[in-house]
Scaffold this active site. Sequence first.
Site, PDB file in Angstrom:
ATOM      1  N   HIS A 184     113.332  86.813  97.605  1.00 52.87           N
ATOM      2  CA  HIS A 184     111.521  86.429  97.325  1.00 52.87           C
ATOM      3  C   HIS A 184     111.540  86.621  99.247  1.00 52.87           C
ATOM      4  O   HIS A 184     112.240  86.537  99.793  1.00 52.87           O
ATOM      5  CB  HIS A 184     111.398  85.488  97.401  1.00 52.87           C
ATOM      6  CG  HIS A 184     110.197  84.711  96.775  1.00 52.87           C
ATOM      7  ND1 HIS A 184     109.204  84.695  98.175  1.00 52.87           N
ATOM      8  CD2 HIS A 184     109.107  84.999  96.097  1.00 52.87           C
ATOM      9  CE1 HIS A 184     108.175  84.252  97.913  1.00 52.87           C
ATOM     10  NE2 HIS A 184     107.764  84.330  95.851  1.00 52.87           N
ATOM     11  N   ASP A 234     109.905  84.627  88.145  1.00 56.11           N
ATOM     12  CA  ASP A 234     109.859  85.478  87.459  1.00 56.11           C
ATOM     13  C   ASP A 234     111.238  85.437  86.620  1.00 56.11           C
ATOM     14  O   ASP A 234     111.009  85.877  85.134  1.00 56.11           O
ATOM     15  CB  ASP A 234     109.784  86.645  87.713  1.00 56.11           C
ATOM     16  CG  ASP A 234     108.022  86.873  88.845  1.00 56.11           C
ATOM     17  OD1 ASP A 234     108.252  87.095  89.561  1.00 56.11           O
ATOM     18  OD2 ASP A 234     107.407  86.617  87.828  1.00 56.11           O
TER      19      ASP A 234
HETATM   20  C1  SDX Z   1     107.032  87.196  93.014  1.00 54.36           C
HETATM   21  O1  SDX Z   1     104.988  87.472  98.107  1.00 54.36           O
HETATM   22  C2  SDX Z   1     104.600  85.842  96.827  1.00 54.36           C
HETATM   23  O2  SDX Z   1     104.841  84.608  97.113  1.00 54.36           O
HETATM   24  C3  SDX Z   1     104.943  86.768  94.859  1.00 54.36           C
HETATM   25  C4  SDX Z   1     105.417  86.137  94.003  1.00 54.36           C
HETATM   26  C5  SDX Z   1     104.345  84.606  93.844  1.00 54.36           C
HETATM   27  O3  SDX Z   1     103.799  83.630  92.776  1.00 54.36           O
HETATM   28  O4  SDX Z   1     103.133  85.833  94.484  1.00 54.36           O
HETATM   29  O5  SDX Z   1     106.769  84.834  94.799  1.00 54.36           O
HETATM   30  C6  SDX Z   1     105.795  86.289  93.209  1.00 54.36           C
HETATM   31  O6  SDX Z   1     105.903  88.912  93.611  1.00 54.36           O
HETATM   32  C7  SDX Z   1     108.217  86.748  93.113  1.00 54.36           C
HETATM   33  C8  SDX Z   1     109.238  88.417  93.302  1.00 54.36           C
HETATM   34  C9  SDX Z   1     109.343  89.084  92.375  1.00 54.36           C
HETATM   35  N1  SDX Z   1     109.972  90.177  92.695  1.00 54.36           N
HETATM   36  C10 SDX Z   1     111.119  90.690  91.921  1.00 54.36           C
HETATM   37  O7  SDX Z   1     111.975  89.608  91.496  1.00 54.36           O
HETATM   38  C11 SDX Z   1     111.349  92.057  92.165  1.00 54.36           C
HETATM   39  C12 SDX Z   1     112.871  92.037  92.669  1.00 54.36           C
HETATM   40  N2  SDX Z   1     112.954  91.731  93.901  1.00 54.36           N
HETATM   41  C13 SDX Z   1     113.049  92.531  95.488  1.00 54.36           C
HETATM   42  O8  SDX Z   1     112.007  93.392  95.022  1.00 54.36           O
HETATM   43  C14 SDX Z   1     112.348  91.864  96.258  1.00 54.36           C
HETATM   44  O9  SDX Z   1     113.411  90.860  96.578  1.00 54.36           O
HETATM   45  C15 SDX Z   1     111.138  91.011  97.004  1.00 54.36           C
HETATM   46  C16 SDX Z   1     110.504  92.120  96.725  1.00 54.36           C
HETATM   47  C17 SDX Z   1     110.996  90.577  96.203  1.00 54.36           C
HETATM   48  C18 SDX Z   1     111.181  90.538  97.938  1.00 54.36           C
HETATM   49  O10 SDX Z   1     111.024  91.997  99.322  1.00 54.36           O
HETATM   50  P1  SDX Z   1     111.254  91.820 100.767  1.00 54.36           P
HETATM   51  O11 SDX Z   1     111.551  90.363 101.350  1.00 54.36           O
HETATM   52  O12 SDX Z   1     111.177  92.657 101.454  1.00 54.36           O
HETATM   53  O13 SDX Z   1     113.055  92.219 100.873  1.00 54.36           O
HETATM   54  P2  SDX Z   1     113.217  93.643 101.498  1.00 54.36           P
HETATM   55  O14 SDX Z   1     112.538  94.004 100.386  1.00 54.36           O
HETATM   56  O15 SDX Z   1     113.755  93.697 102.573  1.00 54.36           O
HETATM   57  O16 SDX Z   1     115.508  93.181 101.089  1.00 54.36           O
HETATM   58  C19 SDX Z   1     115.963  92.845 102.150  1.00 54.36           C
HETATM   59  C20 SDX Z   1     117.413  93.156 101.612  1.00 54.36           C
HETATM   60  C21 SDX Z   1     117.252  94.422 101.536  1.00 54.36           C
HETATM   61  O17 SDX Z   1     118.859  95.458 101.891  1.00 54.36           O
HETATM   62  P3  SDX Z   1     118.790  95.683 103.121  1.00 54.36           P
HETATM   63  O18 SDX Z   1     118.091  97.115 103.644  1.00 54.36           O
HETATM   64  O19 SDX Z   1     118.868  94.343 104.630  1.00 54.36           O
HETATM   65  O20 SDX Z   1     120.134  96.264 103.066  1.00 54.36           O
HETATM   66  O21 SDX Z   1     118.012  92.573 100.179  1.00 54.36           O
HETATM   67  C22 SDX Z   1     117.712  93.779  99.016  1.00 54.36           C
HETATM   68  C23 SDX Z   1     117.196  94.605  99.998  1.00 54.36           C
HETATM   69  O22 SDX Z   1     117.969  95.661  99.598  1.00 54.36           O
HETATM   70  N3  SDX Z   1     117.356  92.813  97.677  1.00 54.36           N
HETATM   71  C24 SDX Z   1     117.486  93.702  96.761  1.00 54.36           C
HETATM   72  C25 SDX Z   1     116.686  92.472  96.337  1.00 54.36           C
HETATM   73  N4  SDX Z   1     115.622  91.682  97.131  1.00 54.36           N
HETATM   74  C26 SDX Z   1     115.874  91.985  98.272  1.00 54.36           C
HETATM   75  N5  SDX Z   1     119.370  93.737  96.660  1.00 54.36           N
HETATM   76  C27 SDX Z   1     119.380  94.018  94.985  1.00 54.36           C
HETATM   77  N6  SDX Z   1     118.529  93.015  94.166  1.00 54.36           N
HETATM   78  C28 SDX Z   1     117.464  92.600  94.836  1.00 54.36           C
HETATM   79  N7  SDX Z   1     116.086  91.660  93.556  1.00 54.36           N
END
Ligand code: SDX
Length: 429
Positions: free
Chosen positions: A306, A364
């Site tokens: 998140h 989720d």
């Molecule tokens: C919702 O914003 C809100 O409030 C949203 C929400 C709401 O109620 O409105 O809470 C609802 O959207 C919940 C989130 C649902 N999405 C997912 O479950 C999809 C999977 N999650 C990722 O896509 C990600 O975690 C996000 C989009 C939710 C958050 O991404 P960020 O904070 O922008 O983090 P990032 O993409 O920069 O990742 C940071 C690191 C990265 O590694 P590095 O580049 O630092 O080496 O963490 C890794 C990413 O590769 N990473 C993951 C991961 N999520 C982040 N690696 C594996 N699996 C994951 N799910």
Amino acid sequence: MADKTATLTIDGNAFELPIHSPTAGPDVIDIRKLYAQAGVFTYDPGFTSTASTDSTITFIDGGKGELLHRGYPIDQLAGKSHYLEVCYLLLYGELPTAAQLEDFEARVTNHTMLHEQMMNFFRGFRRDAHPMAIMVGVVGAMSAFYHDSTDISDPWQREVASIRLIAKMPTIAAMAYKYHVGQPFVYPKNSLDYASNFLHMCFSVPAEEYHPDPILARAMDRIFTLHADHEQNASTSTVRLASSSGANPFACIAAGIACLWGPAHGGANQACLEMLREIGTVDRIPEFIARAKDKEDPFRLMGFGHRVYKNFDPRATVMKESADEVLDLLGVENNPILQVAKELEKAALADPYFADKKLFPNVDFYSGIILEAMGFPTSMFTPIFALSRTVGWISQWKEQLSDPQLKIGRPRQLYLGETLRDYIDIENR
Ligand code: SDX
């Protein structure tokens, strides 16, 4: 007047920037005059360090895993309140008295039907259309039917539009589902509560009596409550930006639905269940954990991580309790998908990669398991999220419209393209 300032020095020139302190959360540096004073922009793609507005509706402390709606913690609201009462709280700022709640619920109940002619919009879609495509279309089309609640300068019309959207979203979502499965549309029943009515419109058929199970209705209501609002997330920011141009409420909410559809946002519940199904058995979990950690592999664990919560998502904790209740009730506590989900959560939380990156189940992760157990197809998961989040979008929309400082949102950029050059005639290229 700000009581603190930040000093920014550029090429020896010092610029004083006011610092505003919140009632909770981090201070903000006010950069509204920065470009005029210093001729520079700030740069923050994805807005990881940017406050786009002030607000009094929802507060999230990502470190503590805290979510407050008008100051009330989400676990208390999920345990003691119900969705329409939370709607009232989000819209008007205080918990209602018994009389206020009764009046509010009556107003919502009396707007649940859709203009009969709008049914024609559904019939223009293929039966296998994604219900989110239908919701974007039908909600946007509401601005072509409800002309008496599109003038955003009229507080009465803003109120009517708010009630109409909260009342009609379950009807529209249920109609999208019925159209998808080829069953007749089911009209709302005013004698049922909000969640029971939604289950009735989705699962009853003319051929037999249908009585929503109160435990399933309670779980449905809790899912609505847990998704109601979430500060300035991507879809809420989309609604605010659309509204800043003066667009009508139905167009703004349709924009929010479109943004929510993405798998990184509200589409994650569908993507999460599809991932659990692809994993299929507990023994394949290590393979998928490895893929999620592999920088070369775009695969991510859907339902994990998140932007704001860097400890745990308090909604997931409550959702997990509901998942156990529903699956026990339905006698599917041995659901293989749930087994995979529970083992995946355990494996991911024990893995340093996820612990170091603060990646844990979000809202989720468990919602999809409950919805699947209830009989919803995965394509209906995000429409249910959109239905739930409508009150959050509307509350934030109303708050923004009452802001005297409101102006159209118009970000700038860091331009890295070609500088000025002359046109080249085609014969010279
Ligand atoms: C919702 O914003 C809100 O409030 C949203 C929400 C709401 O109620 O409105 O809470 C609802 O959207 C919940 C989130 C649902 N999405 C997912 O479950 C999809 C999977 N999650 C990722 O896509 C990600 O975690 C996000 C989009 C939710 C958050 O991404 P960020 O904070 O922008 O983090 P990032 O993409 O920069 O990742 C940071 C690191 C990265 O590694 P590095 O580049 O630092 O080496 O963490 C890794 C990413 O590769 N990473 C993951 C991961 N999520 C982040 N690696 C594996 N699996 C994951 N799910």
